[in-house]
Design an enzyme around this catalytic site. Sequence first.
Site, mmCIF file in Angstrom:
data_model
loop_
_atom_site.group_PDB
_atom_site.id
_atom_site.type_symbol
_atom_site.label_atom_id
_atom_site.label_comp_id
_atom_site.label_asym_id
_atom_site.label_seq_id
_atom_site.Cartn_x
_atom_site.Cartn_y
_atom_site.Cartn_z
ATOM 1 N N ARG A 207 17.828 -5.366 -39.404
ATOM 2 C CA ARG A 207 17.483 -4.070 -38.219
ATOM 3 C C ARG A 207 15.665 -3.327 -38.815
ATOM 4 O O ARG A 207 16.317 -2.395 -39.685
ATOM 5 C CB ARG A 207 18.242 -3.259 -37.507
ATOM 6 C CG ARG A 207 19.358 -4.133 -37.046
ATOM 7 C CD ARG A 207 18.409 -5.075 -35.866
ATOM 8 N NE ARG A 207 19.140 -5.727 -34.632
ATOM 9 C CZ ARG A 207 19.995 -7.060 -34.840
ATOM 10 N NH1 ARG A 207 19.024 -7.572 -35.360
ATOM 11 N NH2 ARG A 207 20.376 -7.898 -33.925
ATOM 12 N N HIS B 178 10.998 -11.539 -36.804
ATOM 13 C CA HIS B 178 12.604 -11.807 -36.402
ATOM 14 C C HIS B 178 12.666 -12.806 -36.489
ATOM 15 O O HIS B 178 13.749 -13.318 -35.082
ATOM 16 C CB HIS B 178 12.752 -10.930 -35.234
ATOM 17 C CG HIS B 178 14.303 -10.589 -34.815
ATOM 18 N ND1 HIS B 178 14.696 -8.798 -34.519
ATOM 19 C CD2 HIS B 178 15.076 -11.480 -35.406
ATOM 20 C CE1 HIS B 178 15.618 -9.127 -34.450
ATOM 21 N NE2 HIS B 178 16.471 -10.300 -35.275
HETATM 22 P P1 NDP Z 1 28.963 -7.602 -40.368
HETATM 23 O O1 NDP Z 1 29.305 -6.727 -39.896
HETATM 24 O O2 NDP Z 1 29.796 -9.149 -41.315
HETATM 25 O O3 NDP Z 1 28.713 -6.967 -41.362
HETATM 26 C C1 NDP Z 1 28.073 -5.720 -42.482
HETATM 27 C C2 NDP Z 1 27.973 -5.242 -42.827
HETATM 28 O O4 NDP Z 1 27.090 -4.083 -43.719
HETATM 29 C C3 NDP Z 1 29.586 -5.364 -43.871
HETATM 30 O O5 NDP Z 1 29.747 -5.482 -45.417
HETATM 31 C C4 NDP Z 1 30.033 -3.719 -44.056
HETATM 32 O O6 NDP Z 1 30.443 -3.322 -44.742
HETATM 33 C C5 NDP Z 1 28.172 -2.854 -43.692
HETATM 34 N N1 NDP Z 1 27.651 -1.719 -43.678
HETATM 35 C C6 NDP Z 1 27.969 -1.204 -42.478
HETATM 36 N N2 NDP Z 1 27.838 -0.062 -42.316
HETATM 37 C C7 NDP Z 1 27.588 0.288 -43.328
HETATM 38 C C8 NDP Z 1 27.400 1.807 -44.044
HETATM 39 N N3 NDP Z 1 26.856 2.548 -43.432
HETATM 40 N N4 NDP Z 1 27.654 1.993 -45.291
HETATM 41 C C9 NDP Z 1 27.716 0.755 -46.501
HETATM 42 N N5 NDP Z 1 28.067 -0.368 -45.418
HETATM 43 C C10 NDP Z 1 27.665 -0.552 -44.235
HETATM 44 O O7 NDP Z 1 27.457 -7.934 -40.413
HETATM 45 P P2 NDP Z 1 26.642 -9.857 -40.731
HETATM 46 O O8 NDP Z 1 26.467 -9.796 -41.905
HETATM 47 O O9 NDP Z 1 26.504 -10.911 -39.478
HETATM 48 O O10 NDP Z 1 25.455 -9.011 -40.132
HETATM 49 C C11 NDP Z 1 24.820 -8.013 -40.475
HETATM 50 C C12 NDP Z 1 23.139 -8.085 -39.683
HETATM 51 O O11 NDP Z 1 22.546 -8.726 -39.858
HETATM 52 C C13 NDP Z 1 23.450 -7.483 -38.027
HETATM 53 O O12 NDP Z 1 23.941 -6.311 -37.315
HETATM 54 C C14 NDP Z 1 22.460 -7.331 -37.822
HETATM 55 O O13 NDP Z 1 21.053 -6.034 -36.806
HETATM 56 C C15 NDP Z 1 21.040 -8.574 -38.540
HETATM 57 N N6 NDP Z 1 20.998 -9.773 -38.396
HETATM 58 C C16 NDP Z 1 19.309 -9.784 -38.521
HETATM 59 C C17 NDP Z 1 19.213 -11.247 -38.142
HETATM 60 C C18 NDP Z 1 17.813 -11.326 -38.100
HETATM 61 O O14 NDP Z 1 16.999 -12.167 -37.338
HETATM 62 N N7 NDP Z 1 16.793 -10.762 -38.377
HETATM 63 C C19 NDP Z 1 20.171 -12.371 -37.902
HETATM 64 C C20 NDP Z 1 21.645 -12.301 -37.497
HETATM 65 C C21 NDP Z 1 21.968 -10.646 -37.707
HETATM 66 P P3 NDP Z 1 31.873 -3.085 -44.713
HETATM 67 O O15 NDP Z 1 32.122 -4.856 -45.200
HETATM 68 O O16 NDP Z 1 33.000 -2.467 -45.489
HETATM 69 O O17 NDP Z 1 32.460 -2.785 -43.370
HETATM 70 C C1 OXD Z 2 20.861 -11.315 -34.001
HETATM 71 C C2 OXD Z 2 19.395 -10.901 -34.595
HETATM 72 O O1 OXD Z 2 20.947 -10.486 -34.126
HETATM 73 O O2 OXD Z 2 19.075 -12.726 -34.798
HETATM 74 O O3 OXD Z 2 21.862 -12.491 -34.401
HETATM 75 O O4 OXD Z 2 19.196 -10.637 -35.014
#
Ligand code: NDP
Ligand code: OXD
Length: 313
Positions: free
Chosen positions: A228, A276
């Site tokens: 993000r 994005h």
């Molecule tokens: P998940 O919820 O599956 O994974 C999030 C990961 O981030 C987990 O490993 C989590 O740790 C870690 N995390 C969260 N907070 C912290 C912290 N404070 N310190 C360290 N690690 C942290 O999410 P996804 O993998 O599915 O997606 C990740 C992000 O990608 C989404 O939230 C979204 O913002 C972004 N995204 C962007 C897209 C784009 O088009 N650019 C498309 C889709 C998603 P833990 O495993 O320990 O919980």
């Molecule tokens: C999502 C994105 O969160 O597209 O899926 O950013």
Amino acid sequence: MSLLLCITGWDVAPWLERLRRLAPGRDIRAWPDVGDVRDIRFAAVWKQPPGVLAALPNLEAIISLGAGVDHVFADPALPDVPIARVVDPDLTARMSEWVVMHALIHLRQQRLYDGLQRRREWNDIRPAPAAADLRVGVMGLGVLGQDAARKLGIMGFDVAGWSRSPKQIEGLKTYAGDQLDAFLARTDLLVALMPLTPDTRGILNRNLFGKLARDGVFAAPILMNAGRGGLQVEADIVAALDAGELRAATLDVFETEPLPAASPLWGHPAVTVTPHNSAVSDEDAIGRFVLRQIERRERGLPFETPVDRLRRY
Ligand code: NDP
Ligand code: OXD
């Protein structure tokens, strides 16, 4: 059991058409044409305007149309009902394509070759490191981070990952929580795939860049962010690039989207911008996912991909 689509920033019409086509028997409406608010049991949302969901007295659940849910929590009047987020194999695969492609572009110094081609210069750049020479660090080892890390590993990169909670993942060096500095110290190419939460906002800042490895094949580290825009401090990225503290940045997400025309990121020679769309997805698959979550709730089952309201992801 009506479903309300509540979308801003995207064109709602294709979503309405898609969901009505996928579920012809269901009453599906699109904000702002809500009709009788008492009918609405489910809301599928992308950046819903604050307060719209709070005005639905019989709302049972919210489904984010994205994998991220920061846009849902941005609503200060968010109703206290279960929330689901998209997890979809097509979306995951496409994000990993973006990550692997841009990691390879950095590894193979393709941007330099683009410039050479424009100048009609035949020049074989050295050094030419192998993937195994580049230490990639994936920040966030969730659905997306784990898939990207695995595929980077297949390409031969030396991959590690960092997450909030400790993990054991075959073939991956993992770091958690307060091991962030150790993780950064062995990272030449940082890939951020984290959610935007109060804990992660602004985490990609100059102080963090200063902790990345400087003894790697390219001397200065590289940043990639597809998590993000709120994770990054864009003024710090530009300053770090200009000071040679970062070698390059590849960004799919921005503090303000669309990226304003005046942003220095657009024209910076060391920056690659994508709009994005790193995980541009099969939207029918997302539509089917939404309908499947509703059907589960109607059968008394939990969501497949519930969001933790306390962690905010
Ligand atoms: P998940 O919820 O599956 O994974 C999030 C990961 O981030 C987990 O490993 C989590 O740790 C870690 N995390 C969260 N907070 C912290 C912290 N404070 N310190 C360290 N690690 C942290 O999410 P996804 O993998 O599915 O997606 C990740 C992000 O990608 C989404 O939230 C979204 O913002 C972004 N995204 C962007 C897209 C784009 O088009 N650019 C498309 C889709 C998603 P833990 O495993 O320990 O919980
Ligand atoms: C999502 C994105 O969160 O597209 O899926 O950013």
